[in-house]
Design an enzyme around this catalytic site. Structure first.
Site, short mmCIF file in Angstrom:
data_model
loop_
_atom_site.label_atom_id
_atom_site.label_comp_id
_atom_site.label_asym_id
_atom_site.label_seq_id
_atom_site.Cartn_x
_atom_site.Cartn_y
_atom_site.Cartn_z
N TYR A 98 -9.34 -6.46 13.08
CA TYR A 98 -8.86 -6.04 12.02
C TYR A 98 -9.02 -6.86 10.90
O TYR A 98 -8.49 -8.49 11.33
CB TYR A 98 -7.65 -5.55 12.46
N GLU A 156 -20.33 22.56 -13.22
CA GLU A 156 -20.43 21.60 -14.21
C GLU A 156 -19.32 20.15 -13.35
O GLU A 156 -20.14 19.51 -13.50
CB GLU A 156 -20.36 21.51 -15.77
N SER A 175 -15.48 27.21 -26.73
CA SER A 175 -15.20 25.54 -27.13
C SER A 175 -14.44 25.78 -28.38
O SER A 175 -14.36 26.67 -28.74
CB SER A 175 -17.32 25.59 -27.85
N LYS A 198 -19.17 31.00 -27.41
CA LYS A 198 -18.95 29.60 -26.02
C LYS A 198 -18.36 30.39 -25.78
O LYS A 198 -17.28 30.12 -25.02
CB LYS A 198 -19.16 28.33 -26.42
N SER A 244 0.86 -1.25 0.34
CA SER A 244 0.43 -0.08 0.14
C SER A 244 0.66 1.13 0.19
O SER A 244 -0.08 2.21 0.01
CB SER A 244 -0.27 0.19 0.93
N GLN A 300 -7.28 -1.78 4.46
CA GLN A 300 -6.11 -1.57 3.70
C GLN A 300 -6.90 -0.69 2.76
O GLN A 300 -6.69 0.32 2.02
CB GLN A 300 -5.22 -2.00 3.38
N1 ARG Z 1 -1.11 -1.63 5.16
C1 ARG Z 1 -2.14 -1.65 6.57
C2 ARG Z 1 -3.70 -1.17 6.38
O1 ARG Z 1 -3.68 -0.13 6.19
C3 ARG Z 1 -1.52 -1.53 7.49
C4 ARG Z 1 -2.47 -2.30 8.36
C5 ARG Z 1 -1.38 -3.79 8.31
N2 ARG Z 1 -1.23 -4.69 9.50
C6 ARG Z 1 -1.48 -5.99 8.65
N3 ARG Z 1 -2.11 -6.71 9.72
N4 ARG Z 1 -1.43 -7.26 8.19
O2 ARG Z 1 -4.71 -1.67 6.54
#
Ligand code: ARG
Length: 457
Positions: free
Chosen positions: A319, A292, A279, A285, A25, A324
């Site tokens: 989590y 818009e 335009s 125009k 990421s 992500q």
């Molecule tokens: N890049 C991850 C996110 O945006 C960070 C957390 C990653 N945690 C994990 N257990 N892989 O959520």
């Protein structure tokens, strides 16, 4: 730095090259770097206070993180996809810089509470910037409302002429919409300002941490109550995207009015050349591209709201990597919203009203018909009968191709003999708007009072 991933202790095979890029990421979450460093500094400070790290280790970490911050700000930091995300890039760079102490930064935390904290810190900062831009836009509206306090234009329902209104009143309607938007964002900011850090991976940590200290250092109101909830929920992001969507919906409505008003058929306003484009084929125009585009951009913000809702639904505690995917929609919501607000705040002061066209349009479409009915009621006629009498008068005018105010007293009297010479006062546009003289009404006196209340005078 070894080639091995920071989490690869139990792994025997290297990560598949495509999977590495697919799961990374860092290309987008590097936007969080500044907040990630703030979070890490607060965490290290707390660890040192609690003797989980030595004071010396704490200082090394903090100085090292500040060096990394400067490197990032100067564009000299080398981001690596192999290190997956912003968190591990910064941690690896810290260890490369300061050695052993760098490896201790992650004591008592996880990327799960780290990322949830970073996103909240980033969003809090962005909401503050958005609220500032919103205020600038609202100030521009107050100034325009004040300047055009006596300007009369037709008010519409069903986009058909309804009753005369003042332009100042119309601008103050926009102002009110934005006031509620600001309230929603402030409300979202307040609910969000609770710190996940210390939740660690999901259950908390075995170290004697002080979450109140970290929360205070980071300007959070308090630590999150429940570790599972803290690392997993993104409802604050959904709430923000929903407040942003409502705001974009308002901007889209305002854009639509600017587009209609600046058409040759309406010609109520002229937008500054610097907010329009031409335009490539039609030399005459001058297109209202900016409003818009904002009308169009509302679509992507609504889309991001749907993405975030769909992202969150069905996720079990706590989590999951799904989360992500919250970042790119959120970043785009913020960029779109800030850009749209900036453009509006800059464009509104340069709107010029074409008073004659507005007036001529108000004189079409029997905008003062309700005033005539109210006049008859004041002369003792029941409203329903008055409605019928005015309806007949309007039909007569349609036949004669004239306005109610163009009829002679004798012509008006054929519909009701209570009508006297004073009727012509209520048939004027100025008389009509001035008569709606109560809080929330379109009378210039009321708009002046509304502007003054809005300015806090
Ligand atoms: N890049 C991850 C996110 O945006 C960070 C957390 C990653 N945690 C994990 N257990 N892989 O959520």
């Amino acid at each position: 730095m070894s080639d091995k991933k920071l989490w690869a202790g139990r792994f025997n095979e290297p990560t598949d090259a495509f999977v590495e890029a697919f799961t990374a990421s860092v290309e987008f979450d590097q936007k969080l770097a500044h907040f990630d460093i703030d979070g890490s500094i607060a965490h290290a400070t707390m660890l040192a206070t609690r003797n989980i790290l030595s004071g010396e280790e704490g200082d090394l970490i903090i100085d090292g993180l500040e060096r990394i911050r400067s490197k990032i700000a100067d564009g000299e930091f080398e981001w690596s996809v192999e290190l997956e995300d912003v968190h591990m890039n910064i941690e690896a760079a810290l260890t490369a810089d300061i050695g052993e102490a760098g490896k201790k930064l992650h004591t008592g935390r996880s990327r799960n509470d780290q990322v949830a904290t970073d996103v909240r810190l980033w969003m809090r900062h962005e909401i503050d910037l958005i609220l500032k831009e919103l205020k600038r836009f609202q100030t521009a509206l107050l100034n325009l409302a004040e300047k055009e306090i006596d300007t009369i234009l037709p008010g519409f329902t069903h986009l058909q002429t309804a009753q005369p209104i003042t332009f100042g009143h119309h601008m103050m309607a926009w102002f009110e919409m934005l006031n509620r938007d600001a309230g929603r964002l402030a409300d979202c900011r307040q609910r969000m300002n609770v710190m996940p850090l210390g939740a660690a991976a999901l259950a908390g940590t075995t170290y004697p941490i002080d979450r109140h200290q970290t929360a205070e250092l980071l300007g959070f109101d308090k630590p999150a109550e429940n570790s599972l909830d803290a690392v997993s929920d993104r409802d604050f992001a959904i709430e923000f995207a929903s407040a942003a969507s409502i705001l974009m919906m308002h901007l889209s409505r305002m854009s639509e009015e600017l587009i209609i008003w600046s058409s040759a058929q309406f010609a109520f306003i002229t937008l500054s050349d610097s907010f329009c484009t031409g335009s490539s084929i039609m030399p005459q125009k001058k297109n209202p591209d900016v409003p818009e585009l904002i009308r169009g951009k509302s679509a992507r913000v609504f889309g991001h709201l749907m993405s975030l809702l769909t992202l969150m639904k069905s996720q079990p505690l706590a989590y999951n990597k799904d989360n992500q995917e919250d970042k790119e929609p959120l970043f785009d919501v913020v960029d779109t919203l800030k850009g749209s607000l900036k453009v509006f705040a800059d464009m509104v002061p340069a709107i010029s009203c074409n008073h004659d066209n507005m007036r001529a349009a108000t004189l079409k479409g029997f905008a003062t018909a309700t005033d005539l009915a109210d006049y008859l009621v004041r002369k003792g006629i029941a409203f329903r009968d008055a409605h019928e009498i005015v309806g007949k008068s309007v039909a007569f005018c349609v036949e004669k191709r004239c306005d109610l105010a163009d009829l002679t007293l004798d012509e008006l009297k054929q519909f009701s003999n209570v009508i006297e010479e004073d009727v012509f006062d209520v048939l004027t546009l100025e008389g009509s708007v001035a008569a709606r003289n109560h809080i929330g009404g379109t009378a210039p006196a009321q708009v002046r009072a509304a502007i003054s209340r809005a300015r806090g005078n």
